[in-house]
Design a protein around this motif. Structure first.
Motif, mmCIF file in Angstrom:
data_model
loop_
_atom_site.group_PDB
_atom_site.id
_atom_site.type_symbol
_atom_site.label_atom_id
_atom_site.label_comp_id
_atom_site.label_asym_id
_atom_site.label_seq_id
_atom_site.Cartn_x
_atom_site.Cartn_y
_atom_site.Cartn_z
ATOM 1 N N UNK A 1 -3.843 17.079 -10.413
ATOM 2 C CA UNK A 1 -2.962 16.726 -11.102
ATOM 3 C C UNK A 1 -4.319 15.858 -12.541
ATOM 4 N N UNK A 2 -4.806 15.492 -10.873
ATOM 5 C CA UNK A 2 -6.292 14.552 -11.594
ATOM 6 C C UNK A 2 -7.461 15.717 -12.088
ATOM 7 N N UNK A 3 -7.665 16.555 -11.596
ATOM 8 C CA UNK A 3 -8.756 17.779 -12.156
ATOM 9 C C UNK A 3 -7.538 18.212 -13.948
ATOM 10 N N UNK A 4 -6.610 18.457 -12.927
ATOM 11 C CA UNK A 4 -6.187 19.341 -14.859
ATOM 12 C C UNK A 4 -6.153 17.664 -16.391
ATOM 13 N N UNK A 5 -5.961 16.392 -15.475
ATOM 14 C CA UNK A 5 -5.644 15.165 -16.310
ATOM 15 C C UNK A 5 -7.554 15.226 -17.282
ATOM 16 N N UNK A 6 -8.477 15.442 -16.529
ATOM 17 C CA UNK A 6 -10.063 15.457 -16.631
ATOM 18 C C UNK A 6 -9.834 16.738 -17.368
ATOM 19 N N UNK B 1 0.748 -1.270 0.137
ATOM 20 C CA UNK B 1 0.115 -0.124 -0.072
ATOM 21 C C UNK B 1 0.601 1.644 0.385
ATOM 22 N N UNK B 2 1.429 1.599 0.454
ATOM 23 C CA UNK B 2 3.103 2.182 0.302
ATOM 24 C C UNK B 2 3.475 2.673 -0.746
ATOM 25 N N UNK B 3 3.628 1.611 -0.897
ATOM 26 C CA UNK B 3 5.015 1.637 -2.317
ATOM 27 C C UNK B 3 3.820 2.011 -3.331
ATOM 28 N N UNK B 4 2.310 1.788 -3.243
ATOM 29 C CA UNK B 4 1.519 2.196 -4.366
ATOM 30 C C UNK B 4 0.927 3.462 -4.167
ATOM 31 N N UNK B 5 1.378 4.616 -3.322
ATOM 32 C CA UNK B 5 0.405 5.269 -2.809
ATOM 33 C C UNK B 5 1.630 6.626 -3.470
ATOM 34 N N UNK B 6 2.784 5.651 -3.057
ATOM 35 C CA UNK B 6 4.129 6.538 -3.904
ATOM 36 C C UNK B 6 4.692 6.493 -5.071
ATOM 37 N N UNK B 7 3.688 5.128 -5.721
ATOM 38 C CA UNK B 7 3.454 5.410 -7.626
ATOM 39 C C UNK B 7 2.823 6.508 -7.777
ATOM 40 N N UNK B 8 1.139 6.367 -7.245
ATOM 41 C CA UNK B 8 0.743 7.234 -7.513
ATOM 42 C C UNK B 8 1.050 8.806 -7.511
ATOM 43 N N UNK B 9 1.820 9.353 -6.116
ATOM 44 C CA UNK B 9 2.598 10.465 -6.055
ATOM 45 C C UNK B 9 3.319 10.317 -7.339
ATOM 46 N N UNK B 10 4.110 9.544 -7.595
ATOM 47 C CA UNK B 10 5.304 10.096 -9.166
ATOM 48 C C UNK B 10 4.230 10.789 -10.321
ATOM 49 N N UNK B 11 2.986 9.567 -10.681
ATOM 50 C CA UNK B 11 2.427 9.920 -11.442
ATOM 51 C C UNK B 11 1.860 11.575 -11.367
ATOM 52 N N UNK C 1 2.471 13.548 -9.512
ATOM 53 C CA UNK C 1 3.719 15.168 -9.390
ATOM 54 C C UNK C 1 4.103 15.109 -10.320
ATOM 55 N N UNK C 2 5.243 13.974 -10.364
ATOM 56 C CA UNK C 2 6.989 14.336 -12.084
ATOM 57 C C UNK C 2 6.163 13.984 -13.185
ATOM 58 N N UNK C 3 5.127 13.509 -14.064
ATOM 59 C CA UNK C 3 4.847 12.655 -15.095
ATOM 60 C C UNK C 3 3.529 13.524 -16.233
ATOM 61 N N UNK C 4 3.070 14.810 -14.975
ATOM 62 C CA UNK C 4 2.131 15.639 -14.991
ATOM 63 C C UNK C 4 2.936 16.252 -16.645
ATOM 64 N N UNK C 5 2.037 16.540 -17.759
ATOM 65 C CA UNK C 5 3.401 17.145 -18.943
ATOM 66 C C UNK C 5 1.763 18.526 -19.153
#
Length: 770
Positions: free
Chosen positions: A428-433, A349-359, A361-365
């Motif tokens: 990030x989520x709102x920006x994607x939508x 669970x901790x790693x999965x939420x770090x993964x979402x954080x990477x998405x 925070x870091x991968x938003x164009x």
């Protein structure tokens, strides 16, 4: 009907004719075709002889009515060389159709849709991509690589397949002009091996022939995204040699392409039903192996994400391929985290939420879309073996991310009522939508590829974004933004009118150009079901039911006979429930890429149509046998690995044989993990006595008690303890939508390895002894 119908009469609405023939070859080229002189089909039993300069042939036939199918006839043709000999010969059953039209919808399920009659780019190397800016068009005509297809223009127009190419050994067509459909089913093999399935048109396109041949002798065979001369050979015959073709023919009135698919779903298992299920690995045991494997082999701690592949190969060498690092959506990036948050250990669970954080925070164009690939330091629009030109980004990847981010936001809130997304995550989520809504507002579609930096549409007019409406529907709820739901419904309406009604969903994968595929179909099905649950509008339920029956055409309906000396032959693998990828990449795979298929469960609950539950059972039950284990390794694959190949055709020979794999860990692992957290192992409606087992346990007995309770006895014959998710409800309760993440509310039942368990359900759907 008491007697089999005259075949010529049966075919008459389509101006058809039936004949049997002997074919002589030189290599893979047909030298001549000799028809038996007496027309077949004039009587239920008969025979005809054909003399050649080297021998005397006989064709004996029988015709029988198909039970409860007034539109069907079963035909057996026994070809025998009575005397003499024949060199390089084969046999054929041929159905000729006059007054043919290119508007006829030709279907070989899982292989050919609308005849694959699309714009073709020949001589394209794998992986194909629109590298020419001239093809960067919002309204680009559907474009495919050189896969088997009927031609749009002049010249040779011919499709040659083996019975291993389609999901069911069958071919057919719908004639809008005649308002009739034609289905021809056959068996996978004769004593010569797989048979051939051929559809050919005359140069004038006014006549066509559908042909079943034994042995299969193709002039060309498909290899990846091109066709090469085949090495198929006919056989030499001696006096007394024989072979039998078994066919089932259906001709029926039908007004639409959808009706044509509907009839296929009724017939797909009638000639070659699947064998009895094998029980090997319960969903829960598979989950244990896969969760451990993902933490051990896929986690990149330095950069904070789960890699799409393992970090080392089977020999322990580091894997640096772009495909094996961060890959959004499609093959599981940001999707496997749904399963790990739902039922993982604290570490998962901790790693999965770090993964979402990477998405987030870091991968938003700058456009709001998410970069499709990266190595943790550099992020790209997309790529395969190299970076795509023009900042090209596949819409499907950001679409998957939008949908699964919404599911995970709801999941985290469900697990902790005090949970709220951080401002950065929400932004990030709102920006994607918003990026998808802007794309729709500007172009009236979501397209296939966008410029990830600017959000401009590069290539359009496909079903690649089929899951966007589902993502926007969740975003509308989470963000309190009604406009998102409006766009979701408008887009779903476009997909329905343009793609579902025409019987072609396409461009889900990133390396097939725009070929028909299963991934876009199942993604769009998810959207229809989510929209139905969000709006309660009957039109989305109807659309979901229609598309689900098109999805079924991609699912293998029988158990293929793998070569006995192949890897799958030695392991006694079962193919029923495998899902064909697309019309270019000619393999089936374990599971849907990359979904659990719980939309089929929701569709069944809303309609009561058992077909959807049975289809889900086939797909879900099929998956665990492909998990490599210490006690049952699959080739050299390590424990917890699943390879995506279920090769029934020879499209990768000699690199990968029929019944073989490549030595890689793939996305079906994510599909199986999602299956564990979203699909019940046991489904029960006590009030009507319905019991459906989806997991790897067997149903031993059911008994109705005097008070209306239902007892169900299950047996776990595997070597692994099973934890079974159980969904029990009344038929009335089943009409209430589940929503997302519903499975976490279902009770778990434990059945030790090798033991039985009896469960008792009240008439109201309560499990009394969990």
């Amino acid at each position: 009907m008491a007697n089999a119908r005259n075949i010529q009469s049966l075919l008459s609405p389509l101006f058809g004719n039936f004949r049997a023939a002997i074919r002589y070859y030189q290599g893979n080229q047909v030298l001549r075709t000799l028809d038996f002189a007496v027309p077949l089909g004039l009587s239920p039993v008969g025979s005809s002889e054909l003399a050649t300069d080297t021998g005397l042939w006989e064709c004996a036939w029988t015709m029988t009515s198909v039970s409860d199918q007034a539109d069907g006839v079963e035909v057996k043709l026994c070809f025998r060389l009575k005397s003499g000999h024949a060199v390089s010969a084969g046999v054929a059953a041929i159905f000729d159709f006059q007054q043919w039209a290119t508007a006829n919808y030709v279907l070989l399920p899982g292989a050919v849709y609308r005849g694959n009659r699309f714009r073709c780019l020949p001589r394209v190397k794998y992986p194909p991509l629109f590298r020419d800016p001239a093809d960067w068009q919002p309204d680009l005509p559907t474009t495919i690589t050189d896969i088997p297809h009927l031609e749009q223009g002049s010249g040779r127009s011919r499709i040659e397949q083996t019975t291993g190419d389609p999901s069911t050994p069958a071919m057919g067509f719908f004639s809008p002009a005649c308002s009739h459909g034609f289905w021809l089913f056959t068996e996978q093999q004769t004593r010569f091996g797989n048979s051939g399935l051929t559809v050919g048109e005359t140069d004038e396109r006014d006549q066509a022939s559908f042909m079943v041949t034994a042995p299969c002798v193709r002039e060309f065979r498909t290899v990846m995204c091109s066709q090469i001369p085949s090495q198929d050979q006919a056989v030499d015959w001696q006096a007394g040699d024989s072979v039998t073709l078994r066919l089932r023919l259906h001709v029926f009135p039908v007004a639409t392409v959808q009706g044509f698919f509907d009839r296929f779903c009724q017939l797909r298992k009638t000639l070659a039903p699947a064998a009895e299920q094998q029980h090997q690995l319960p969903f829960s045991a598979a989950w244990n192996l896969l969760e451990a494997k993902y933490n051990l082999e896929n986690w990149d701690d330095e950069h904070g994400f789960f890699c799409s592949g393992t970090r080392t190969d089977l020999d322990g060498n580091p894997v640096t391929s772009m495909n094996n690092q961060w890959q959004l959506g499609w093959c599981g990036g940001g999707m496997v985290t749904q399963a790990l948050i739902a039922d993982g250990t604290a570490q998962s669970r901790e790693r999965a939420q770090r993964n979402l954080d990477t998405m987030l925070v870091k991968t938003v164009a700058p456009s709001g879309f998410l970069y499709g690939m990266g190595d943790g330091k550099n992020w790209f629009g997309d790529g395969f073996y190299d970076v795509h030109p023009g900042h090209m980004h596949m819409v499907r990847k950001s679409a998957d991310a939008l949908y699964f981010l919404g599911k995970q936001f709801k999941l985290l809130a469900q697990q902790d009522s005090a949970w709220k997304p951080s401002d950065v995550w929400l932004s990030g989520y709102r920006g994607l939508a918003e990026a998808f809504v802007r794309l729709w507002n500007r172009y009236g579609q979501f397209g296939q590829f966008v410029n990830v930096e600017t959000g401009d549409l590069m290539v359009g007019a496909t079903t690649s974004g089929g899951i966007v409406p589902a993502g926007l529907a969740l975003a509308a709820e989470i963000l309190g933004w009604p406009r998102a739901l409006d766009v979701a419904e408008a887009a779903a309406g476009l997909y329905y009118d343009r793609d579902v009604c025409s019987g072609v969903t396409n461009a889900g994968p990133g390396e097939i150009l725009q070929a028909p595929d299963s991934e876009s179909a199942f993604a769009l099905l998810e959207s229809f079901v989510v929209l139905y649950e969000a709006t309660a509008k009957a039109k989305w339920l109807r659309a979901a039911g229609q598309l689900a029956r098109q999805c079924a055409s991609w699912v293998v309906s029988y158990d293929y006979r793998f070569p006995v000396d192949s890897l799958f032959g030695k392991l006694d693998m079962r193919s029923n429930g495998a899902v064909y990828a697309n019309a270019q990449n000619k393999h089936a795979a374990p599971g849907i890429c990359t979904l659990s298929g719980d939309s089929l469960l929701k569709l069944f609950r809303a309609t009561g149509e058992h077909f959807y539950l049975e289809l889900l059972t086939d797909i879900a039950h099929h998956l665990p046998q492909y998990v490599s284990r210490v006690d049952r390794p699959i080739g050299r694959l390590r424990s917890g690995w699943i390879n995506e190949r279920v090769n029934l055709s020879d499209w990768e020979v000699p690199y990968i044989p029929v019944g073989g794999i490549f030595e890689g860990s793939c996305w079906p692992e994510v599909s199986l993990m999602l299956t564990w957290i979203e699909v019940p192992g046991l489904y029960v409606q006590p009030d009507c006595g319905l019991v459906q087992v989806l997991d790897h346990v067997s149903l031993e007995a059911t008994h109705r008690e005097e008070d209306g309770s239902l007892t169900v006895t299950l047996r776990n014959s595997t070597s692994f303890p099973a934890r079974l998710r159980v969904l029990a409800e009344t038929t009335e309760q089943a009409r209430v939508p589940l929503g997302v993440n519903a499975a976490l509310r279902w009770p778990l039942v434990e059945i030790p390895a090798g033991q039985d368990k009896t469960l008792r359900f009240s008439p109201f759907g309560n499990l009394k002894n969990a």
